[in-house]
Scaffold this active site. Structure first.
Site, PDB file in Angstrom:
ATOM      1  N   HIS A  95     -10.184  62.224 -47.584  1.00  0.00           N
ATOM      2  CA  HIS A  95      -9.321  61.149 -47.195  1.00  0.00           C
ATOM      3  C   HIS A  95      -9.477  60.672 -45.949  1.00  0.00           C
ATOM      4  O   HIS A  95     -10.193  61.282 -45.115  1.00  0.00           O
ATOM      5  CB  HIS A  95      -7.781  61.671 -47.207  1.00  0.00           C
ATOM      6  CG  HIS A  95      -6.760  60.575 -47.347  1.00  0.00           C
ATOM      7  ND1 HIS A  95      -6.462  60.041 -46.180  1.00  0.00           N
ATOM      8  CD2 HIS A  95      -6.034  60.039 -48.298  1.00  0.00           C
ATOM      9  CE1 HIS A  95      -5.316  59.097 -46.563  1.00  0.00           C
ATOM     10  NE2 HIS A  95      -5.062  59.099 -47.759  1.00  0.00           N
ATOM     11  N   GLU A 167     -10.149  54.101 -51.706  1.00  0.00           N
ATOM     12  CA  GLU A 167      -9.212  53.654 -50.627  1.00  0.00           C
ATOM     13  C   GLU A 167      -9.670  52.817 -49.478  1.00  0.00           C
ATOM     14  O   GLU A 167     -10.142  53.639 -48.564  1.00  0.00           O
ATOM     15  CB  GLU A 167      -8.483  54.976 -50.220  1.00  0.00           C
ATOM     16  CG  GLU A 167      -9.116  56.083 -49.806  1.00  0.00           C
ATOM     17  CD  GLU A 167      -8.575  57.009 -48.747  1.00  0.00           C
ATOM     18  OE1 GLU A 167      -7.513  56.752 -48.662  1.00  0.00           O
ATOM     19  OE2 GLU A 167      -9.304  57.665 -47.959  1.00  0.00           O
TER      20      GLU A 167
END
Length: 251
Positions: A95, A167
């Site tokens: 992430h 993302e």
């Protein structure tokens, strides 16, 4: 090939163990008729209670990180066997917040992805560019590189089981969302990259999510894009009503 849409919540550092269990118990009934695969990515300390609370439902559980070693002198870390023994299904790897604040690199992402598969966990692999990188026009180049390094050494069968989450860093927690077209374009680039590496069948099978200010209002449009197979949802996954709507975007 029809790919099952995956609505995965990334809770980040939110909810105590008690709050987490209460949330999942309330969510179960609400998403029982969802056509999507519903995943909650919860803090480590919440995992035992949430795995128990999710039993018998269609909710899968994800950890938000893991270490690549099985055990050892890595203070503060959690290994694949620990997560597997708890009954965790997925693990979020790479992430942008891990990359930004905790020194995660493409190389450590690759090691963690291998470890995830070794211990029977499915990785949700995050890739994406910063605002500067987008403005410099290197989005495609950067994302392709991240994907290639993350998947290095994996078999075609493993890649089919992986999930990739695109993302864009500039759209996380900023309220800015990539347009549907921007999100679709990059998810398409990722699928094309997989095709070059592993062939058409694998590219058709792998699920690619969009993550970056996904909410109840924009989920349906995003998830209906040809190359977008769901979302990695941040803030909206902490709210029952919102996450239910996202999980049932097509109802």
């Amino acid at each position: 090939m029809s790919r099952k849409v995956i609505a995965a919540g990334n809770w980040k550092m939110n909810k105590t163990p008690k709050e987490a269990v209460e949330f999942v118990q309330a969510l179960k009934g609400r998403v029982a008729d969802a056509d999507t695969e519903v995943v909650v990515g919860v803090p480590f300390v919440c995992l035992p209670g949430v795995v128990e609370a999710a039993k018998g439902s269609n909710i899968k559980v994800a950890a938000q990180n893991m270490h690549w070693e099985e055990k050892g002198a890595f203070t503060g870390e959690v290994s694949g066997p620990m997560l597997a023994e708890l009954g965790v299904d997925y693990v979020i790897i790479g992430h942008s917040e891990r990359r930004q604040y905790f020194g995660e690199t493409d190389e450590t992402v690759n090691k963690k992805v291998h470890a995830a598969f070794k211990y029977g966990l499915k990785p949700i692999i995050c890739v994406g560019e910063s605002l500067t990188q987008r403005e410099q026009g290197v989005t495609a180049e950067l994302v392709r590189y991240q994907v290639k390094i993350a998947l290095l050494g994996l078999s075609a069968e493993q890649v089919k089981e992986a999930v990739i989450a695109y993302e864009p860093i500039w759209a996380i927690g900023t309220g800015k969302t990539a347009t549907n077209e921007q999100a679709e374009e990059v998810c398409g680039i990722i699928r094309e990259c997989i095709k070059e590496l592993y062939g058409q069948d694998v590219a058709e099978a792998i699920r690619i999510q969009y993550g970056g200010s996904v909410n109840a209002a924009n989920a349906a449009e995003l998830f209906n894009m040809p190359n977008i197979d769901g979302g990695l949802v941040g803030g909206a996954s902490l709210k029952l009503d919102d996450f239910e709507k996202i999980a049932k975007y097509n109802k």
